[in-house]
Design a protein around this motif. Structure first.
Motif, PDB file in Angstrom:
ATOM      1  N   SER A 213     -16.414  -3.106  -1.206  1.00 28.97           N
ATOM      2  CA  SER A 213     -15.927  -1.771  -0.851  1.00 28.97           C
ATOM      3  C   SER A 213     -14.763  -1.858   0.126  1.00 28.97           C
ATOM      4  CB  SER A 213     -17.067  -0.937  -0.243  1.00 28.97           C
ATOM      5  OG  SER A 213     -18.120  -0.768  -1.159  1.00 28.97           O
ATOM      6  N   ILE A 214     -14.875  -2.768   1.106  1.00 24.84           N
ATOM      7  CA  ILE A 214     -13.793  -2.937   2.077  1.00 24.84           C
ATOM      8  C   ILE A 214     -12.533  -3.447   1.387  1.00 24.84           C
ATOM      9  CG2 ILE A 214     -13.052  -4.268   4.092  1.00 24.84           C
ATOM     10  CD1 ILE A 214     -15.958  -4.196   5.059  1.00 24.84           C
ATOM     11  N   LEU A 215     -12.681  -4.427   0.503  1.00 18.15           N
ATOM     12  CA  LEU A 215     -11.518  -4.960  -0.208  1.00 18.15           C
ATOM     13  C   LEU A 215     -10.887  -3.906  -1.111  1.00 18.15           C
ATOM     14  CD1 LEU A 215     -12.829  -8.522  -1.175  1.00 18.15           C
ATOM     15  CD2 LEU A 215     -11.101  -7.941   0.542  1.00 18.15           C
ATOM     16  N   ARG A 216     -11.725  -3.103  -1.761  1.00 22.20           N
ATOM     17  CA  ARG A 216     -11.194  -2.045  -2.616  1.00 22.20           C
ATOM     18  C   ARG A 216     -10.463  -1.004  -1.788  1.00 22.20           C
ATOM     19  NH1 ARG A 216     -15.447  -1.314  -5.088  1.00 22.20           N
ATOM     20  NH2 ARG A 216     -16.329   0.476  -3.976  1.00 22.20           N
ATOM     21  N   HIS A 217     -11.031  -0.683  -0.614  1.00 20.58           N
ATOM     22  CA  HIS A 217     -10.375   0.274   0.276  1.00 20.58           C
ATOM     23  C   HIS A 217      -9.023  -0.265   0.743  1.00 20.58           C
ATOM     24  CE1 HIS A 217     -10.150   3.423   3.376  1.00 20.58           C
ATOM     25  NE2 HIS A 217      -9.683   2.470   4.172  1.00 20.58           N
ATOM     26  N   LEU A 218      -8.980  -1.555   1.115  1.00 25.15           N
ATOM     27  CA  LEU A 218      -7.736  -2.139   1.590  1.00 25.15           C
ATOM     28  C   LEU A 218      -6.688  -2.229   0.489  1.00 25.15           C
ATOM     29  CD1 LEU A 218      -9.116  -5.051   3.807  1.00 25.15           C
ATOM     30  CD2 LEU A 218      -8.127  -2.881   4.583  1.00 25.15           C
ATOM     31  N   SER A 219      -7.125  -2.283  -0.756  1.00 22.49           N
ATOM     32  CA  SER A 219      -6.172  -2.432  -1.854  1.00 22.49           C
ATOM     33  C   SER A 219      -5.362  -1.170  -2.109  1.00 22.49           C
ATOM     34  CB  SER A 219      -6.914  -2.836  -3.135  1.00 22.49           C
ATOM     35  OG  SER A 219      -7.718  -1.770  -3.626  1.00 22.49           O
ATOM     36  N   PHE A 220      -5.869   0.002  -1.721  1.00 18.11           N
ATOM     37  CA  PHE A 220      -5.093   1.214  -1.973  1.00 18.11           C
ATOM     38  C   PHE A 220      -4.879   2.069  -0.729  1.00 18.11           C
ATOM     39  CE2 PHE A 220      -9.509   2.298  -3.119  1.00 18.11           C
ATOM     40  CZ  PHE A 220      -9.728   3.400  -2.312  1.00 18.11           C
ATOM     41  N   ARG A 221      -5.256   1.567   0.453  1.00 20.12           N
ATOM     42  CA  ARG A 221      -5.039   2.310   1.687  1.00 20.12           C
ATOM     43  C   ARG A 221      -4.100   1.554   2.614  1.00 20.12           C
ATOM     44  NH1 ARG A 221      -6.730   7.732   1.918  1.00 20.12           N
ATOM     45  NH2 ARG A 221      -8.647   7.924   0.707  1.00 20.12           N
ATOM     46  N   ASP A 222      -3.265   2.296   3.325  1.00 21.66           N
ATOM     47  CA  ASP A 222      -2.424   1.715   4.359  1.00 21.66           C
ATOM     48  C   ASP A 222      -3.287   1.422   5.585  1.00 21.66           C
ATOM     49  OD1 ASP A 222       0.151   1.160   5.778  1.00 21.66           O
ATOM     50  OD2 ASP A 222      -0.481   2.912   6.931  1.00 21.66           O
ATOM     51  N   HIS A 223      -3.193   0.208   6.112  1.00 23.47           N
ATOM     52  CA  HIS A 223      -4.100  -0.216   7.179  1.00 23.47           C
ATOM     53  C   HIS A 223      -3.847   0.522   8.483  1.00 23.47           C
ATOM     54  CE1 HIS A 223      -0.532  -2.559   8.214  1.00 23.47           C
ATOM     55  NE2 HIS A 223      -1.044  -2.713   9.414  1.00 23.47           N
ATOM     56  N   LEU A 224      -2.613   1.003   8.727  1.00 20.91           N
ATOM     57  CA  LEU A 224      -2.293   1.635  10.002  1.00 20.91           C
ATOM     58  C   LEU A 224      -2.684   3.107  10.026  1.00 20.91           C
ATOM     59  CD1 LEU A 224      -0.927   1.495  12.806  1.00 20.91           C
ATOM     60  CD2 LEU A 224       1.232   2.075  11.667  1.00 20.91           C
ATOM     61  N   THR A 225      -2.367   3.829   8.965  1.00 16.28           N
ATOM     62  CA  THR A 225      -2.540   5.279   8.967  1.00 16.28           C
ATOM     63  C   THR A 225      -3.748   5.755   8.178  1.00 16.28           C
ATOM     64  OG1 THR A 225      -1.118   5.545   7.011  1.00 16.28           O
ATOM     65  CG2 THR A 225      -0.051   5.568   9.177  1.00 16.28           C
ATOM     66  N   GLY A 226      -4.297   4.912   7.306  1.00 18.20           N
ATOM     67  CA  GLY A 226      -5.412   5.339   6.471  1.00 18.20           C
ATOM     68  C   GLY A 226      -4.995   6.131   5.252  1.00 18.20           C
ATOM     69  N   CYS A 227      -3.687   6.358   5.064  1.00 18.09           N
ATOM     70  CA  CYS A 227      -3.206   7.070   3.882  1.00 18.09           C
ATOM     71  C   CYS A 227      -3.165   6.117   2.685  1.00 18.09           C
ATOM     72  CB  CYS A 227      -1.805   7.627   4.135  1.00 18.09           C
ATOM     73  SG  CYS A 227      -1.690   8.746   5.544  1.00 18.09           S
ATOM     74  N   TYR A 228      -3.004   6.688   1.487  1.00 18.78           N
ATOM     75  CA  TYR A 228      -2.795   5.845   0.319  1.00 18.78           C
ATOM     76  C   TYR A 228      -1.510   5.051   0.495  1.00 18.78           C
ATOM     77  CZ  TYR A 228      -6.389   8.549  -2.103  1.00 18.78           C
ATOM     78  OH  TYR A 228      -7.571   9.135  -2.454  1.00 18.78           O
ATOM     79  N   ASN A 229      -1.463   3.838  -0.074  1.00 18.68           N
ATOM     80  CA  ASN A 229      -0.234   3.064   0.015  1.00 18.68           C
ATOM     81  C   ASN A 229       0.650   3.315  -1.210  1.00 18.68           C
ATOM     82  OD1 ASN A 229      -1.218   1.373  -2.100  1.00 18.68           O
ATOM     83  ND2 ASN A 229      -2.244   0.060  -0.617  1.00 18.68           N
ATOM     84  N   ARG A 230       1.864   2.831  -1.122  1.00 22.53           N
ATOM     85  CA  ARG A 230       2.859   3.116  -2.170  1.00 22.53           C
ATOM     86  C   ARG A 230       2.474   2.471  -3.498  1.00 22.53           C
ATOM     87  NH1 ARG A 230       9.419   2.284  -1.524  1.00 22.53           N
ATOM     88  NH2 ARG A 230       9.977   2.725  -3.698  1.00 22.53           N
ATOM     89  N   ARG A 231       1.918   1.281  -3.436  1.00 27.69           N
ATOM     90  CA  ARG A 231       1.548   0.598  -4.666  1.00 27.69           C
ATOM     91  C   ARG A 231       0.520   1.406  -5.459  1.00 27.69           C
ATOM     92  NH1 ARG A 231      -1.205  -5.447  -5.066  1.00 27.69           N
ATOM     93  NH2 ARG A 231      -1.566  -5.409  -7.329  1.00 27.69           N
TER      94      ARG A 231
END
Length: 266
Positions: free
Chosen positions: A83-101
């Motif tokens: 779950s943590i890895l999946r969260h990190l794969s689509f979330r920006d680590h600083l802001t918690g928003c979705y990442n561009r990818r």
């Protein structure tokens, strides 16, 4: 021999049949009790045989319960790690928003397909903090990170849970994806955010308070119009153009437009 067969069945119940730990334990203990009562009632067992059978079943249940509990704990740790890895794969680590990818590979295309299917409005807002490099150069990157987190928090708080999406597009630039929102609704949200960001300090300590402003580019597409569709990236391109128009016009403002698909050339 029956007791040994029963022991094998108990091992299977504990370790190989998918079930919760509580259910497996209850089934094994209940089965053991029923088997023991039947063995005592039907079989003419000596004291030594009864003691041997009892010790065997107790040992199997004890080992099975311990092994099943450890197996369940291991499964929980694996699920948590996944779950943590999946969260990190689509979330920006600083802001918690979705990442561009994640936005480019899944999110925007999914929302465009949904808007085309129903059909409905879809609004994209590009927003960027004004003069953010000055903040980093003057106060340092840790302070700049706090400002970004404050900005992202305001964006997420203004959006609808589980409907709208906030994406960190890059650096200090963010994107909002608003399903079932027309141009008027998108502009109203952007103006509300622009005022909230300007009115509330983005960083404050005992020595200073740092205020920032932001510029916004809002583009809305009505997918109920015949022929609307195409590459979702065209929405991003248009919103980016409107953002830079707001920057060129003096910053701390909102520029908007309704997206119209270019006519096809025969």
């Amino acid at each position: 021999w029956h007791a040994m067969s029963m022991s094998i069945m108990l091992v299977v119940v504990h370790l190989f049949i998918p079930n919760s730990f509580v259910n497996a334990t209850a089934v094994s203990i209940a089965t053991t009790l029923v088997f023991s009562l039947l063995a005592i009632h039907v079989g003419a067992l000596s004291v030594s045989d009864t003691l041997t059978m009892t010790m065997l079943l107790v040992l199997v249940n004890t080992v099975g319960i311990i092994a099943a509990h450890r197996y369940q704990c291991l499964g929980r740790r694996q699920f948590r790690a996944q779950s943590i890895l999946r969260h990190l794969s689509f979330r920006d680590h600083l802001t918690g928003c979705y990442n561009r990818r994640y936005m480019e590979e899944h999110l925007l295309e999914q929302e465009v397909e949904r808007a085309s299917r129903y059909p409905a409005w879809l609004t994209v807002i590009m927003c960027d903090l004004d003069h953010f490099k000055v903040i980093n150069d003057t106060y340092g990157h840790p302070t700049g990170d706090v400002v970004l987190q404050h900005f992202a928090g305001l964006l997420r708080a203004a959006c609808r849970d589980h409907i709208d999406s906030v994406v960190r597009y890059g650096g200090e630039e963010f994107m909002l994806i608003l399903p079932e929102t027309d141009l008027r609704g998108g502009v109203r949200l952007a103006e509300r955010l622009r005022r909230a960001i300007a009115d509330e300090p983005a960083y404050r300590d005992e020595r200073r308070a740092i205020s920032v402003t932001a510029s916004f580019g809002v583009v809305a597409a009505d997918f109920s119009v015949a022929g609307m569709g195409g590459d979702p990236r065209t929405l991003i391109t248009r919103a980016d153009e409107l953002l830079y128009r707001a920057k060129s016009a003096g910053r701390d403002r909102v520029e908007s437009d309704e997206f119209a698909r270019a006519p096809m050339v025969a």
